[in-house]
Design a protein around this motif. Structure first.
Motif, PDB file in Angstrom:
ATOM      1  N   PHE A   1     -10.916  14.240  33.587  1.00 30.03           N
ATOM      2  CA  PHE A   1     -11.691  13.987  34.806  1.00 30.03           C
ATOM      3  C   PHE A   1     -12.230  15.291  35.377  1.00 30.03           C
ATOM      4  O   PHE A   1     -11.457  16.217  35.665  1.00 30.03           O
ATOM      5  N   PHE A   2     -13.542  15.329  35.565  1.00 31.28           N
ATOM      6  CA  PHE A   2     -14.165  16.445  36.282  1.00 31.28           C
ATOM      7  C   PHE A   2     -14.436  15.976  37.705  1.00 31.28           C
ATOM      8  O   PHE A   2     -15.218  15.048  37.919  1.00 31.28           O
ATOM      9  N   LEU A   3     -13.761  16.589  38.661  1.00 32.86           N
ATOM     10  CA  LEU A   3     -13.936  16.207  40.063  1.00 32.86           C
ATOM     11  C   LEU A   3     -15.180  16.912  40.601  1.00 32.86           C
ATOM     12  O   LEU A   3     -15.178  18.123  40.807  1.00 32.86           O
ATOM     13  N   HIS A   4     -16.214  16.117  40.792  1.00 30.57           N
ATOM     14  CA  HIS A   4     -17.547  16.656  41.096  1.00 30.57           C
ATOM     15  C   HIS A   4     -17.765  16.659  42.617  1.00 30.57           C
ATOM     16  O   HIS A   4     -17.904  15.586  43.221  1.00 30.57           O
ATOM     17  N   ILE A   5     -17.753  17.844  43.212  1.00 35.60           N
ATOM     18  CA  ILE A   5     -18.077  17.951  44.649  1.00 35.60           C
ATOM     19  C   ILE A   5     -19.355  18.763  44.793  1.00 35.60           C
ATOM     20  O   ILE A   5     -19.741  19.515  43.891  1.00 35.60           O
ATOM     21  N   SER A   6     -19.988  18.616  45.952  1.00 38.55           N
ATOM     22  CA  SER A   6     -21.197  19.400  46.226  1.00 38.55           C
ATOM     23  C   SER A   6     -20.802  20.748  46.812  1.00 38.55           C
ATOM     24  O   SER A   6     -19.683  20.922  47.321  1.00 38.55           O
ATOM     25  N   GLN A   7     -21.741  21.657  46.773  1.00 38.23           N
ATOM     26  CA  GLN A   7     -21.475  22.987  47.330  1.00 38.23           C
ATOM     27  C   GLN A   7     -21.252  22.902  48.845  1.00 38.23           C
ATOM     28  O   GLN A   7     -20.412  23.616  49.393  1.00 38.23           O
ATOM     29  N   ASP A   8     -21.976  21.998  49.497  1.00 35.69           N
ATOM     30  CA  ASP A   8     -21.799  21.820  50.948  1.00 35.69           C
ATOM     31  C   ASP A   8     -20.412  21.275  51.269  1.00 35.69           C
ATOM     32  O   ASP A   8     -19.767  21.693  52.230  1.00 35.69           O
ATOM     33  N   GLU A   9     -19.978  20.327  50.461  1.00 37.22           N
ATOM     34  CA  GLU A   9     -18.649  19.756  50.698  1.00 37.22           C
ATOM     35  C   GLU A   9     -17.580  20.838  50.502  1.00 37.22           C
ATOM     36  O   GLU A   9     -16.627  20.918  51.273  1.00 37.22           O
ATOM     37  N   GLN A  10     -17.758  21.691  49.512  1.00 39.54           N
ATOM     38  CA  GLN A  10     -16.781  22.763  49.329  1.00 39.54           C
ATOM     39  C   GLN A  10     -16.776  23.687  50.548  1.00 39.54           C
ATOM     40  O   GLN A  10     -15.713  24.108  51.015  1.00 39.54           O
ATOM     41  N   ALA A  11     -17.976  23.982  51.072  1.00 35.42           N
ATOM     42  CA  ALA A  11     -18.057  24.847  52.256  1.00 35.42           C
ATOM     43  C   ALA A  11     -17.267  24.230  53.409  1.00 35.42           C
ATOM     44  O   ALA A  11     -16.503  24.907  54.094  1.00 35.42           O
ATOM     45  N   GLU A  12     -17.426  22.919  53.603  1.00 32.45           N
ATOM     46  CA  GLU A  12     -16.701  22.250  54.695  1.00 32.45           C
ATOM     47  C   GLU A  12     -15.195  22.316  54.495  1.00 32.45           C
ATOM     48  O   GLU A  12     -14.429  22.542  55.430  1.00 32.45           O
ATOM     49  N   ARG A  13     -14.777  22.102  53.273  1.00 30.04           N
ATOM     50  CA  ARG A  13     -13.332  22.100  53.002  1.00 30.04           C
ATOM     51  C   ARG A  13     -12.738  23.499  53.176  1.00 30.04           C
ATOM     52  O   ARG A  13     -11.625  23.649  53.695  1.00 30.04           O
ATOM     53  N   LEU A  14     -13.484  24.498  52.738  1.00 26.90           N
ATOM     54  CA  LEU A  14     -12.976  25.875  52.914  1.00 26.90           C
ATOM     55  C   LEU A  14     -12.943  26.229  54.403  1.00 26.90           C
ATOM     56  O   LEU A  14     -11.981  26.821  54.900  1.00 26.90           O
TER      57      LEU A  14
ATOM     58  N   PHE B   1      -2.449  17.398  33.521  1.00 25.76           N
ATOM     59  CA  PHE B   1      -2.774  18.829  33.522  1.00 25.76           C
ATOM     60  C   PHE B   1      -3.644  19.141  34.734  1.00 25.76           C
ATOM     61  O   PHE B   1      -4.761  18.633  34.860  1.00 25.76           O
ATOM     62  N   ASN B   2      -3.099  19.970  35.619  1.00 25.67           N
ATOM     63  CA  ASN B   2      -3.853  20.477  36.761  1.00 25.67           C
ATOM     64  C   ASN B   2      -4.464  21.807  36.300  1.00 25.67           C
ATOM     65  O   ASN B   2      -3.789  22.815  36.254  1.00 25.67           O
ATOM     66  N   ARG B   3      -5.744  21.781  35.926  1.00 26.48           N
ATOM     67  CA  ARG B   3      -6.391  22.797  35.090  1.00 26.48           C
ATOM     68  C   ARG B   3      -5.808  22.680  33.687  1.00 26.48           C
ATOM     69  O   ARG B   3      -4.787  22.020  33.487  1.00 26.48           O
ATOM     70  N   SER B   4      -6.438  23.360  32.729  1.00 30.91           N
ATOM     71  CA  SER B   4      -6.120  23.023  31.343  1.00 30.91           C
ATOM     72  C   SER B   4      -6.684  24.050  30.382  1.00 30.91           C
ATOM     73  O   SER B   4      -7.104  25.141  30.799  1.00 30.91           O
ATOM     74  N   GLN B   5      -6.779  23.640  29.105  1.00 32.95           N
ATOM     75  CA  GLN B   5      -7.430  24.458  28.082  1.00 32.95           C
ATOM     76  C   GLN B   5      -8.876  24.791  28.456  1.00 32.95           C
ATOM     77  O   GLN B   5      -9.442  25.755  27.945  1.00 32.95           O
ATOM     78  N   TYR B   6      -9.455  23.988  29.349  1.00 33.74           N
ATOM     79  CA  TYR B   6     -10.861  24.214  29.701  1.00 33.74           C
ATOM     80  C   TYR B   6     -11.078  25.472  30.534  1.00 33.74           C
ATOM     81  O   TYR B   6     -12.190  26.008  30.568  1.00 33.74           O
ATOM     82  N   GLU B   7     -10.032  25.974  31.201  1.00 34.38           N
ATOM     83  CA  GLU B   7     -10.193  27.241  31.933  1.00 34.38           C
ATOM     84  C   GLU B   7     -10.686  28.346  30.991  1.00 34.38           C
ATOM     85  O   GLU B   7     -11.357  29.278  31.411  1.00 34.38           O
ATOM     86  N   ASP B   8     -10.350  28.199  29.722  1.00 34.03           N
ATOM     87  CA  ASP B   8     -10.718  29.234  28.758  1.00 34.03           C
ATOM     88  C   ASP B   8     -12.180  29.182  28.319  1.00 34.03           C
ATOM     89  O   ASP B   8     -12.631  30.041  27.556  1.00 34.03           O
TER      90      ASP B   8
ATOM     91  N   SER C   1       1.526   8.552  24.051  1.00 36.53           N
ATOM     92  CA  SER C   1       1.638   9.312  25.295  1.00 36.53           C
ATOM     93  C   SER C   1       0.260   9.280  25.936  1.00 36.53           C
ATOM     94  O   SER C   1      -0.722   8.886  25.301  1.00 36.53           O
ATOM     95  N   LEU C   2       0.194   9.656  27.195  1.00 38.42           N
ATOM     96  CA  LEU C   2      -1.105   9.685  27.859  1.00 38.42           C
ATOM     97  C   LEU C   2      -1.287  11.052  28.502  1.00 38.42           C
ATOM     98  O   LEU C   2      -0.384  11.557  29.174  1.00 38.42           O
ATOM     99  N   LEU C   3      -2.427  11.648  28.235  1.00 40.59           N
ATOM    100  CA  LEU C   3      -2.726  12.957  28.818  1.00 40.59           C
ATOM    101  C   LEU C   3      -3.931  12.835  29.735  1.00 40.59           C
ATOM    102  O   LEU C   3      -4.996  12.369  29.326  1.00 40.59           O
ATOM    103  N   MET C   4      -3.729  13.252  30.978  1.00 38.20           N
ATOM    104  CA  MET C   4      -4.819  13.206  31.947  1.00 38.20           C
ATOM    105  C   MET C   4      -5.122  14.639  32.377  1.00 38.20           C
ATOM    106  O   MET C   4      -4.254  15.331  32.903  1.00 38.20           O
ATOM    107  N   VAL C   5      -6.336  15.076  32.097  1.00 34.59           N
ATOM    108  CA  VAL C   5      -6.753  16.441  32.430  1.00 34.59           C
ATOM    109  C   VAL C   5      -7.568  16.401  33.722  1.00 34.59           C
ATOM    110  O   VAL C   5      -8.485  15.583  33.846  1.00 34.59           O
ATOM    111  N   LEU C   6      -7.213  17.252  34.666  1.00 37.40           N
ATOM    112  CA  LEU C   6      -7.986  17.346  35.910  1.00 37.40           C
ATOM    113  C   LEU C   6      -8.619  18.726  36.010  1.00 37.40           C
ATOM    114  O   LEU C   6      -7.926  19.751  35.946  1.00 37.40           O
TER     115      LEU C   6
END
Ligand code: AMP
Ligand code: MG
Length: 283
Positions: free
Chosen positions: A168-181, A122-129, A59-64
């Motif tokens: 996969f850790f989706l790495h965005i900058s703080q500025d990019e997050q500000a723009e998206r919000l 997995f959209n979020r995962s065990q890593y939230e903990d 099986s294949l598990l992809m964590v985001l």
């Protein structure tokens, strides 16, 4: 090839996220060719998944994972748009329900790991903990501290039992997050995406980056590696992830194919025996 597109965290590496540029683009991918390139990769993912499914070995598990607005949902929509829906299962992990919270943190995760033949996302995962839970002190430090080891054991068990794991850790900058919000506030048709909690969580940016650095450093293993994905450019993020998925699955392609050929040969032999014994007539 995918090694140059994003960054695989070597086991034991001490990750400093500031060293990784969220706006990085590898020159082999061009923005104006991105749609066609992604469609082609999508078709290949579908073909490889069909082999994975038929071979029934893995099986294949992809964590985001990633900060709010980093593109977890968008990745799923774009990377898997060419997939046979039967071959894929997506699970989104939210604040634990009372039933989930009454169990150990891996219980709800373990319940939905992909069976053989299936790609589980997995959209979020065990890593939230070890992320939100750590940042907001939802459990004492000694409890979240020991979870890195518990996660590694859990993932090793999955890998030993035939699960190919990609994180996969989706790495965005703080500025990019500000723009998206801000775009969600400004554009009426995006307002439904506003979650006021995203604006609160943003205040904890540095704490989250620290928590991510520890998760990436402590839980990238040979059998379940973390990849840091430059995710400021959505088109590039999709391509880098799709290419990594294809490259990973391609390594198993010959094994899956030869298993299937062997199975085909055995079935034909069995059919021939039935014919020879006269049990089957007319076909
Ligand atoms: P979303 O992904 O935008 O639907 O949001 C889901 C929310 O659930 C996020 O704020 C996560 O941080 C939160 N969440 C997911 N898993 C956990 C967990 N184990 N403990 C606490 N909050 C969680
Ligand atoms: Mg959200």
């Amino acid at each position: 090839m995918s090694d140059d597109l994003l960054w695989k965290v070597p086991e034991g590496e001490h990750v400093k996220l500031k060293k990784y540029d969220p706006g990085y683009v590898h020159p082999s991918f061009k923005h104006d060719e991105a749609d066609e390139a992604l469609a082609q990769l999508g078709r290949e993912i579908d073909e490889l998944q069909e082999l994975l499914s038929a071979a029934q070995h893995h099986s294949l598990l992809m964590v985001l994972q990633g900060m709010d607005t980093s593109g977890k949902d968008g990745t799923i929509r774009h990377v898997f748009s060419n997939m046979n829906p039967q071959g894929c299962s997506v699970t989104s992990f939210k604040v634990p329900t009372p039933e989930e919270a009454a169990h150990d943190f891996l219980w709800r995760i373990n319940n939905v790991t992909p069976p053989k033949g299936v790609i589980g996302v997995f959209n979020r995962s065990q890593y939230e903990d070890v992320l939100v839970v750590r940042v907001h002190n939802l459990v004492p430090e000694d409890v979240w501290q020991r979870r890195y080891k518990e996660i590694n054991h859990f993932e090793k068990r999955l890998a030993d039992n035939g699960t190919i794991i990609l994180k996969f850790f989706l790495h965005i900058s703080q500025d990019e997050q500000a723009e998206r919000l801000q775009a969600r506030v400004d554009e009426k048709d995006k307002a439904w995406k506003i979650s006021s909690s995203d604006f609160v969580e943003r205040q904890y940016w540095d704490d989250y980056q620290q928590a991510y650095e520890d998760a990436l450093s402590q839980c990238s293993t040979n059998e379940a590696p973390w990849y840091i994905v430059p995710a400021n450019h959505k088109w590039y993020r999709n391509l880098a992830i799709a290419q990594t998925l294809v490259d990973t699955m391609r390594k198993y392609k010959d094994e899956w194919k030869s298993d299937l050929e062997e199975r085909g040969r055995k079935e034909l032999e069995a059919l021939q025996q039935l014919r020879d014994s006269g049990k089957i007539k007319g076909l």
